[in-house]
Motif scaffolding. Structure first.
Motif, short mmCIF file in Angstrom:
data_model
loop_
_atom_site.label_atom_id
_atom_site.label_comp_id
_atom_site.label_asym_id
_atom_site.label_seq_id
_atom_site.Cartn_x
_atom_site.Cartn_y
_atom_site.Cartn_z
N ALA A 145 0.84 -1.20 0.00
CA ALA A 145 0.00 0.00 0.00
C ALA A 145 0.87 1.25 0.00
O ALA A 145 1.94 1.29 0.61
N ASN A 146 0.41 2.28 -0.66
CA ASN A 146 1.13 3.53 -0.75
C ASN A 146 0.99 4.34 0.53
O ASN A 146 0.06 4.15 1.32
N SER A 147 1.92 5.25 0.73
CA SER A 147 1.85 6.23 1.82
C SER A 147 2.70 7.42 1.44
O SER A 147 3.74 7.26 0.78
N LEU A 153 5.98 3.96 4.45
CA LEU A 153 6.15 3.22 3.20
C LEU A 153 7.35 2.28 3.30
O LEU A 153 7.30 1.13 2.84
N GLY A 154 8.41 2.75 3.93
CA GLY A 154 9.58 1.91 4.11
C GLY A 154 9.29 0.70 4.99
O GLY A 154 9.76 -0.41 4.72
N ASP A 155 8.51 0.91 6.03
CA ASP A 155 8.13 -0.20 6.91
C ASP A 155 7.32 -1.24 6.13
O ASP A 155 7.49 -2.45 6.32
N ARG A 156 6.45 -0.78 5.25
CA ARG A 156 5.64 -1.70 4.45
C ARG A 156 6.52 -2.46 3.47
O ARG A 156 6.29 -3.65 3.22
N VAL A 168 9.46 -4.09 -5.98
CA VAL A 168 8.16 -4.05 -5.31
C VAL A 168 7.28 -3.05 -6.05
O VAL A 168 7.75 -2.04 -6.56
N VAL A 169 6.00 -3.38 -6.14
CA VAL A 169 5.00 -2.47 -6.71
C VAL A 169 4.35 -1.71 -5.56
O VAL A 169 3.94 -2.32 -4.55
N VAL A 170 4.27 -0.41 -5.68
CA VAL A 170 3.56 0.41 -4.71
C VAL A 170 2.20 0.73 -5.31
O VAL A 170 2.11 1.36 -6.37
N ALA A 171 1.15 0.26 -4.67
CA ALA A 171 -0.21 0.36 -5.22
C ALA A 171 -0.57 1.81 -5.53
O ALA A 171 -0.35 2.72 -4.73
N GLY A 172 -1.12 2.01 -6.73
CA GLY A 172 -1.55 3.33 -7.15
C GLY A 172 -0.43 4.31 -7.39
O GLY A 172 -0.66 5.52 -7.54
N HIS A 173 0.79 3.81 -7.42
CA HIS A 173 1.94 4.71 -7.49
C HIS A 173 2.93 4.30 -8.58
O HIS A 173 3.10 5.03 -9.56
#
Length: 208
Positions: A145-147, A153-156, A168-173
């Motif tokens: 998920a994006n942030s 975001l790094g923690d994710r 890694v794909v960042v959703a919506g980004h």
């Protein structure tokens, strides 16, 4: 400068490399407007990265359009780095990467929506370019998920990354990809994008 452990004392040299890489990605339509950012590690102790400057057309960068940042993504020399410089630095610390690519591709955003739990890939020759056997077990390209908060975001990314997959794909980004140096990171980015485009045009083809 292509190895993760080499120092690159000349920021202009690093900027020239990043400008050339950015022009290539922009020519593919992967860095439209002023989107996307690239980095290369210039030293390990202390950790320093050259990062493309914020708010510039990535198809028109010069060797001077780069900022030196520390291990937390804060500017050490140059102008204003990308807002995502902190994430580049964290990826470099986490993975030992020497270069990080972040591009905004249609395929990565679309596939992030279609496969929010991760994109399963298998039985494809192109996987060899990511260090995986063509006929081995499935490998998952994570979707997180994006942030707007780079710490979150790094923690994710830390929690969701697949060690066998340098991306890694960042959703919506968009898409983050890393490698030992700029060339490897570029090759891996092109391969991951190819895999994403294949899945878009042949839904389920990677998992049949």
């Amino acid at each position: 400068m292509t190895g993760p452990g080499r120092n690159v004392p000349d920021l202009t040299e690093a900027g020239a490399v990043l400008a050339a890489e950015a022009a290539r990605f922009a020519s593919f339509g992967w860095m439209r407007g002023t989107s996307g950012n690239l980095s290369v590690v210039t030293s390990r102790e202390p950790l320093r990265l050259a990062v493309t400057a914020s708010g510039l057309d990535k198809g028109e960068l010069t060797a001077a359009d780069v900022v030196l940042v520390d291990g937390d993504g804060r500017a050490v020399r140059g102008g204003r780095p990308s807002a995502e410089a902190a994430l580049h630095a964290r990826v470099a610390r986490l993975t030992g990467a020497g270069a990080v690519v972040h591009v905004h591709t249609v395929a990565s955003v679309a596939m992030g929506r279609r496969r929010p739990a991760g994109i399963v890939l298998r039985d494809l020759e192109m996987l060899k370019g990511l260090g995986q056997p063509a006929d081995g077990p499935p490998v998952v390209l994570p979707v997180i998920a994006n942030s707007q908060d780079m710490k979150v975001l790094g923690d994710r990314l830390v929690a969701g990354r697949e060690p066998r997959m340098p991306a890694v794909v960042v959703a919506g980004h968009g898409l983050y990809v890393w490698g030992g140096g700029p060339r490897e990171a570029r090759h891996r980015t092109e391969i991951v994008e190819w895999l994403l485009e294949l899945e878009l045009t042949d839904p389920g083809g990677c998992t049949r």
